[in-house]
Scaffold this motif. Structure first.
Motif, PDB file in Angstrom:
ATOM      1  N   SER A 140       0.821  -1.211   0.000  1.00  0.00           N
ATOM      2  CA  SER A 140       0.000   0.000   0.000  1.00  0.00           C
ATOM      3  C   SER A 140       0.859   1.267   0.000  1.00  0.00           C
ATOM      4  O   SER A 140       1.802   1.382   0.785  1.00  0.00           O
ATOM      5  CB  SER A 140      -0.912   0.006   1.229  1.00  0.00           C
ATOM      6  N   PRO A 141       0.520   2.245  -0.836  1.00  0.00           N
ATOM      7  CA  PRO A 141       1.242   3.525  -0.798  1.00  0.00           C
ATOM      8  C   PRO A 141       1.036   4.275   0.518  1.00  0.00           C
ATOM      9  O   PRO A 141       1.881   5.075   0.922  1.00  0.00           O
ATOM     10  CB  PRO A 141       0.650   4.299  -1.971  1.00  0.00           C
ATOM     11  N   PHE A 142      -0.068   3.982   1.192  1.00  0.00           N
ATOM     12  CA  PHE A 142      -0.345   4.671   2.455  1.00  0.00           C
ATOM     13  C   PHE A 142       0.597   4.193   3.557  1.00  0.00           C
ATOM     14  O   PHE A 142       0.926   4.958   4.470  1.00  0.00           O
ATOM     15  CB  PHE A 142      -1.804   4.452   2.857  1.00  0.00           C
ATOM     16  N   TYR A 143       1.030   2.944   3.464  1.00  0.00           N
ATOM     17  CA  TYR A 143       2.006   2.421   4.423  1.00  0.00           C
ATOM     18  C   TYR A 143       3.349   3.113   4.234  1.00  0.00           C
ATOM     19  O   TYR A 143       4.002   3.508   5.208  1.00  0.00           O
ATOM     20  CB  TYR A 143       2.136   0.915   4.234  1.00  0.00           C
ATOM     21  N   PHE A 144       3.768   3.286   2.987  1.00  0.00           N
ATOM     22  CA  PHE A 144       5.015   3.993   2.723  1.00  0.00           C
ATOM     23  C   PHE A 144       4.906   5.463   3.121  1.00  0.00           C
ATOM     24  O   PHE A 144       5.885   6.076   3.554  1.00  0.00           O
ATOM     25  CB  PHE A 144       5.398   3.854   1.247  1.00  0.00           C
TER      26      PHE A 144
END
Length: 415
Positions: free
Chosen positions: A230-234
């Motif tokens: 997920s881009p939100f995790y990064f």
């Protein structure tokens, strides 16, 4: 059940004392006072500053490599034993450096420090607080962080006075003994793997269950595989990295003041003001995270850091404006120990918290290792502190912008 709930609630705060033992005491007594030993060591052995401080560069990079493994180990084995051993290793290594007359001793110390702190510095406290506190987690994290700041604020001047009177070797030996004995005792006495391992309920569970629809506890959160893609995790890792990178800028404040019309005296006062503002800020941001959520706490931290440094940058020779800026900046400085762990929990849940947060902690170590080098390069290349100020202000703004995006996007991954 009522008796077990009461016992769990009480023991949660004892676990927090254990966290202060393995985290706030070693980092506050030795980790955050390392600067007072640099010049005496350089003067005695004739080492360059690069040689004397290389272990400070080795430590975060070793920790960054080890932290993902540390997360798996903490999840699989009893954290009381793991954290006792890591505290013991760090304490004994610190004692060893009090007899270290060769650079390689300090370099190896950097490796040992990096391995051991991958467990206790940014990962273990959020992990244990997540398990033991169903409510009040922000306050608990704030207490742990504030304890570190208070201990460091006391030990820095006391340590300097001891160095002046008895030398750096005896001072470091005494500090090493303290961070070996006290953390080991407190960790063994109070740290426990989870409330379930003791057959008790975590702090605040009754209120959480009362508020739930069916009165049953459900451990919710995102799956590891989906979260890692997920881009939100990064983006969460970036939030944590930006906070530690920006907090490290406080080390440049004395030089900024000394190079301008404010003077070196104002820079020294500013460091104390940042520590005071940071200590108060940890409590307030922790309270805000509990009361309004991690997103609001992240926005407060980002705005505070950006506003405080903006005031300092434009203060010119106006000391009062500079000091006000430093107080406000202290709130941004304080956010590292509270906002990332609370935002991770709010965004991705508690289901796989330890494994997911281990990579966030890895990012913190990476950005920490980059901070001092980056600031030095920018200031040397431009001959000015302004570009570095602007960079940090932008990073704090991004923290405020990213926090709600992370929470909204991360929550969509819950199953």
């Amino acid at each position: 059940m009522e008796q077990k709930t009461r016992l769990g609630s009480n023991f949660a705060w004892l676990v927090l004392i254990g966290c202060i033992g393995f985290y706030a005491i070693p980092v506050g007594v030795v980790g955050n006072t390392s600067g007072i030993f640099i010049k005496p060591v350089m003067d005695e052995f004739g080492w360059s500053r690069t040689t004397a401080t290389l272990y400070m560069t080795i430590q975060p990079w070793v920790a960054a490599v080890c932290t993902p493994f540390a997360g798996k180990i903490l999840a699989k084995y009893d954290p009381r034993i793991v954290l006792t051993l890591s505290s013991l290793a760090y304490g004994l290594a610190t004692i060893w450096t009090s007899f270290g007359t060769s650079p390689w001793v300090w370099h190896v110390y950097g490796v040992i420090y990096g391995v051991s702190c991958s467990f206790f510095m940014f990962l273990a406290v959020p992990t244990l607080v997540n398990l033991w506190f169903k409510k009040g987690a922000g306050k608990a994290l704030g207490i742990a962080g504030a304890s570190l700041s208070i201990i460091a604020a006391i030990c820095a001047p006391v340590g300097q006075s001891m160095i002046d009177s008895m030398g750096w070797e005896k001072t470091r030996l005494i500090f090493g003994i303290i961070i070996t004995v006290v953390p080991v005792i407190l960790t063994l006495l109070f740290v426990r793997k989870s409330p379930e391992s003791m057959g008790v309920a975590p702090y605040g569970q009754d209120e959480v269950l009362a508020a739930s629809a069916n009165g049953a506890e459900v451990v919710e959160g995102a799956e590891v595989s989906a979260t890692r893609r997920s881009p939100f995790y990064f983006m969460l890792i970036l939030v944590a990295g930006f906070l530690v990178f920006s907090a490290a800028f406080f080390q440049q404040i004395p030089s900024f003041a000394a190079a301008g019309s404010l003077g070196a005296g104002a820079g020294a006062v500013a460091v104390s003001i940042i520590m005071i503002g940071g200590t108060i800020g940890k409590f307030i941001i922790g309270w805000a995270a509990d009361r309004f959520g991690a997103v609001v706490a992240g926005i407060i931290a980002g705005i505070s850091g950006a506003l405080g440094l903006t005031l300092a940058l434009v203060s010119g020779s106006t000391a009062i404006l500079f000091y006000v800026g430093m107080v406000i900046f202290g709130f941004g400085y304080a956010a590292l120990g509270v906002v990332p762990p609370m935002l991770a929990r709010e965004s991705f849940g508690s289901k796989n918290y330890t494994e997911l947060y281990s990579w966030v902690a890895t990012g913190i170590f990476v950005f920490s290792g980059l901070a001092a080098l980056t600031y030095g390069r920018i200031i040397d290349a431009t001959g000015s502190f302004t570009p570095a100020f602007i960079l940090v202000i932008v990073l704090y703004v991004l923290v405020a912008v990213f926090s709600p995006i992370v929470a909204k996007g991360g929550h969509k991954l819950w199953k």
